[in-house]
Design a protein around this motif. Sequence first.
Motif, PDB file in Angstrom:
ATOM      1  N   GLU A  29      13.487  28.794  12.281  1.00 50.72           N
ATOM      2  CA  GLU A  29      12.776  29.379  11.039  1.00 50.72           C
ATOM      3  C   GLU A  29      13.933  29.204   9.759  1.00 50.72           C
ATOM      4  O   GLU A  29      13.226  29.547   8.721  1.00 50.72           O
ATOM      5  CB  GLU A  29      12.455  30.729  11.296  1.00 50.72           C
ATOM      6  CG  GLU A  29      11.345  30.774  12.257  1.00 50.72           C
ATOM      7  CD  GLU A  29      10.530  32.123  12.531  1.00 50.72           C
ATOM      8  OE1 GLU A  29      11.273  33.154  11.992  1.00 50.72           O
ATOM      9  OE2 GLU A  29       9.667  32.342  13.469  1.00 50.72           O
ATOM     10  N   GLN A 298      11.966  20.276  17.139  1.00 46.14           N
ATOM     11  CA  GLN A 298      13.007  21.692  16.840  1.00 46.14           C
ATOM     12  C   GLN A 298      14.285  21.352  16.676  1.00 46.14           C
ATOM     13  O   GLN A 298      15.079  21.982  16.509  1.00 46.14           O
ATOM     14  CB  GLN A 298      12.802  22.460  18.191  1.00 46.14           C
ATOM     15  CG  GLN A 298      13.250  22.171  19.367  1.00 46.14           C
ATOM     16  CD  GLN A 298      13.278  23.017  20.573  1.00 46.14           C
ATOM     17  OE1 GLN A 298      12.889  24.153  20.229  1.00 46.14           O
ATOM     18  NE2 GLN A 298      13.413  22.489  21.626  1.00 46.14           N
ATOM     19  N   ARG A 372       7.765  26.234  11.240  1.00 49.56           N
ATOM     20  CA  ARG A 372       8.945  26.200  11.842  1.00 49.56           C
ATOM     21  C   ARG A 372       9.257  25.164  12.167  1.00 49.56           C
ATOM     22  O   ARG A 372       8.776  23.867  11.833  1.00 49.56           O
ATOM     23  CB  ARG A 372       8.735  26.855  13.086  1.00 49.56           C
ATOM     24  CG  ARG A 372       8.238  28.588  12.882  1.00 49.56           C
ATOM     25  CD  ARG A 372       7.836  29.010  14.576  1.00 49.56           C
ATOM     26  NE  ARG A 372       8.521  28.543  15.553  1.00 49.56           N
ATOM     27  CZ  ARG A 372       9.724  29.194  16.172  1.00 49.56           C
ATOM     28  NH1 ARG A 372      10.176  30.277  15.459  1.00 49.56           N
ATOM     29  NH2 ARG A 372      10.498  28.470  17.170  1.00 49.56           N
TER      30      ARG A 372
END
Length: 529
Positions: A29, A298, A372
């Motif tokens: 985040e 990610q 995110r």
Amino acid sequence: MKRLTLLCAAWLLTCVVLAAPGVRNGGGEDVILQGFHWNSSRTTPQTWYEILKQMAPTIGRDGFTKIWLPPAWVDKSSWVDANSGTSGGGEGYFWHDFDKNSNYGSEPQLKQAVDALSSAGVQAVYDVVPNHMNDNLPGTQVRFLRRLKLWRTDCISPTPASSCDEGDPFDSGKADLNTSSPEVSSRMMQEFRNLRDNYGAKGLRFDFVRGYAPERVNLWMKDFGDQAFCVGELWKSPGEFPASDWRNKASWQDILKDWSDRSRCAVFDFALKERLQNGSLAEWRHGLSSNPDPAWRQIAVTFVDNHDTGYSPGQYGGQHHWPVPEDKRNIAYAYILLSPGIPTVYWPDMYDWGRGDLIRTLIKLRKDAGIRADSPIRFQSHYSGLVATINGSRQRLLIALDANLSMIPEGFTQALFADAERIRAWQTRSAPEDTTTTLHCDNANPGNGQAVYAVGSPVELGAWDPAHAISLRPTAPHRWSGAVVWPTQQAIKWKCVIRSLSNVNQAYWQKDPDNSLITGAGTEAVGSF
């Protein structure tokens, strides 16, 4: 079954089998500020650390959660390259001592800057350079005394693999440390703990990771803090690997993911950087941060430029090895800040060159939507430029970058029009899950030079613009079909269209009434001519 990883620490001569843990990406985040540029070590009359202390409250208010700090170690190198019009020295990349009284300021000033940043809610991530240093100074000035197998050049062939350097040489390799040496590796580990315990380090940025093994980074991070943030700089294109290496024929994404898997760290998204430099806007989707697999998204730390690639204020304009052209910079920032990955903003773009207001607005949009690192992104390729929908945890965003999306999308409200409307963004009040519906058009009989399309109210169906309808394919006699991914629980109106392949304005529409459906209520919907 959980994937198993073989972790071998060469200098400990041990191997253990572990269930593959998660990546150390800080939770995904963060919005990172690169807190320096190439000429930051030469600021006057204030030192750079004094500037950081002064700016800390502003940095926190602007929405940054982490700051990438320059190498804290003392560096007395100096050089000028008249041919390329660049110069340097003192930035910390040719350090010779772990002393913290550097060209960026004194040790007390460093601690004061980090304390001020921490009070503003901004965590310090230190740039560390384990691969190379300055070996041109007298030995008494160098903490790493010259000993057997401490330097890469001491690795005389043939030697056992466990006792020689683990990666590419830096420049000639003369100043290249042998990271597989027990003395070098343990001394680095000790200094990383020192940065953590005494200088507020909450994470590490590893410089030139092509010079040492990713397993070495994992070993260091397990000691530094197994959940702490880390990111590696792997700036090496596929063609730079030997022809015998599998990476020579791989993609940028494959190479970056392999390094991340083995180090358990995030990695700078040079796959996206290469497309920013060389591709069309539509090709930016081929960056690591837009991979269909969230496990790939990610790990991506995205950026437009940094101290190496971009221009800097001051002498010679910095290094500027690979700068994004000026006319692309605003759009590039809109893309990285409103899409998956962990975005990194370059200090001069934020605080020196008048781009700060746009970046602040983009950061706020990102945070309001709850985007995110692994957020889902879906590209709408039936438009020009770049059009994509991003599902944050709180809102769904639609972005149109230099795109011909002309109608206001149903269900969205305007969030941002900027840069002469080359940047446009809309948002919804919620972020529903995606679902897939297969649309069928029956009794379709297109002629030569025609095809069958579906057009309708959502952006996925062209927002009622037949020029941006989605194409269907024949699946049965007189039936054409295509799958659409869109948010669940949405009321959709749509129709079948037979459209000319050469003239988008020549279209034959299904007669009224419109077809209707609620997404997620079923897996198929049928329209008919």
